[in-house]
Write an enzyme that holds these catalytic residues in place. Structure first.
Site, short mmCIF file in Angstrom:
data_model
loop_
_atom_site.label_atom_id
_atom_site.label_comp_id
_atom_site.label_asym_id
_atom_site.label_seq_id
_atom_site.Cartn_x
_atom_site.Cartn_y
_atom_site.Cartn_z
N ASP A 203 -1.10 10.11 -3.58
CA ASP A 203 -1.10 9.83 -2.14
C ASP A 203 -2.27 8.95 -1.71
O ASP A 203 -2.36 8.56 -0.56
CB ASP A 203 -1.14 11.16 -1.37
CG ASP A 203 -0.91 11.00 0.12
OD1 ASP A 203 -0.07 10.15 0.51
OD2 ASP A 203 -1.57 11.69 0.91
N SER A 227 1.06 9.76 6.25
CA SER A 227 2.20 9.98 5.37
C SER A 227 3.26 10.81 6.08
O SER A 227 2.94 11.79 6.75
CB SER A 227 1.75 10.71 4.10
OG SER A 227 0.75 9.98 3.42
N GLN A 277 7.34 7.07 -1.07
CA GLN A 277 6.74 7.65 0.13
C GLN A 277 7.01 6.74 1.32
O GLN A 277 7.06 5.51 1.19
CB GLN A 277 5.22 7.79 -0.05
CG GLN A 277 4.53 8.45 1.15
CD GLN A 277 3.03 8.58 0.91
OE1 GLN A 277 2.27 7.65 1.12
NE2 GLN A 277 2.60 9.76 0.47
#
Length: 286
Positions: A203, A227, A277
């Site tokens: 991430d 995110s 993502q």
């Protein structure tokens, strides 16, 4: 005081409160929200603690529901959805202050042989030994490092392409980014620790691909980023304390959302993990 890698391992070592309930620490930070990779990594630890060790995780799908508050513990509730002959499924809800902040579904697969074998080849890039670390490269340019750099200290991250620092340098840049990464020290041999440590790291740089054509990846930011969701597929065993190449690209950004996907290769060229993502990008006022 332990090393940053020791602190990462400690962060991923959840306290078991009940059979299916775990509690994770959230570090004190002078930042708006808890790091999403931390919550994802801890949630996967909680799921993995309820599964037999002979069934490694093969995929996870997660949504970031609310921003977490740094310094406040997070409780992880595990729902044992399925225990089949080959697959095991777990759903995890992360709760902080009585509110759900993150939801994850993870699937675990008993290894078996298949009749199909193929993969995209690993791109040819410079070796990590020939590249400066991100901390060296950014520190030499900015001097004072941003506060969120503490999240990256457990990892040695090296950008494959030189960083760009002005709008002029961004001319013609594609929506791509690549890094070599590994932990700044050895991890325990437990495969779950390696998977969860990489989930944490996945991430950190993925949404760089969305921003690459628009602004320098370091320095003053012009967007508030968050995110929205995160998905990973684990194809082969790997070690996160060995070098891994994380190739990232963004096929589209539109409507305040940007999609990024990544492929992670080990040093031998095997594709070990795929990542997707979506992030929220809103221009900062002023």
């Amino acid at each position: 005081m332990g090393t940053p890698v020791d602190e990462l391992v400690e962060l991923l070592d959840l306290e078991q409160i009940e059979l299916n309930i775990f509690r994770g620490r959230s570090p004190e930070e002078a930042l708006q929200r808890t790091f999403g990779g931390q919550v994802a990594g801890q949630a996967l630890v909680a799921a993995g603690r309820t599964v037999d060790s002979d069934r490694p995780v093969h995929s996870l799908h997660a949504y970031f529901l609310r921003p977490g508050v740094p310094g406040v513990p997070i409780v992880y509730q595990v729902d044992r959805i399925r225990d089949g002959r080959s697959f095991t499924t777990r759903r995890v809800l992360a709760i902080q202050g009585g509110r759900s902040i993150f939801a994850l579904t993870a699937d675990f697969h008993l290894p078996e042989e298949g009749g199909i074998e193929h993969q995209y080849p690993m791109p040819e890039v410079a070796a990590p030994e020939d590249l400066p670390s991100a901390l060296e490269e950014v520190g030499s340019r900015l001097g004072e490092l941003p506060p969120f750099i503490s999240r990256r200290q457990p990892f040695d991250i090296r950008y494959v392409d030189r960083l760009r620092w002005s709008k002029e340098e961004l001319a013609g840049v594609e929506a791509r980014s690549g890094v070599w990464l590994r932990t700044n020290g050895s991890l325990p041999d437990d495969p779950l620790i390696h998977v969860c440590a990489l989930t944490y790291a996945s991430d950190m740089t993925l949404l760089d691909a969305v921003r690459a054509p628009v602004e320098p990846l370091w320095g003053t930011r012009h967007f508030d980023m968050a995110s929205l969701d995160h998905a990973m597929w684990f194809h082969r065993p790997f070690r996160t304390d060995d070098w891994l190449l994380y190739q990232q690209e963004s096929p589209i950004a539109h409507g305040a959302r940007g999609l990024a996907r990544g492929q992670i290769y080990d040093r031998s060229g095997q594709l070990v993990v795929s990542v997707v993502q979506e992030g929220l990008f809103r221009p900062l006022k002023g």
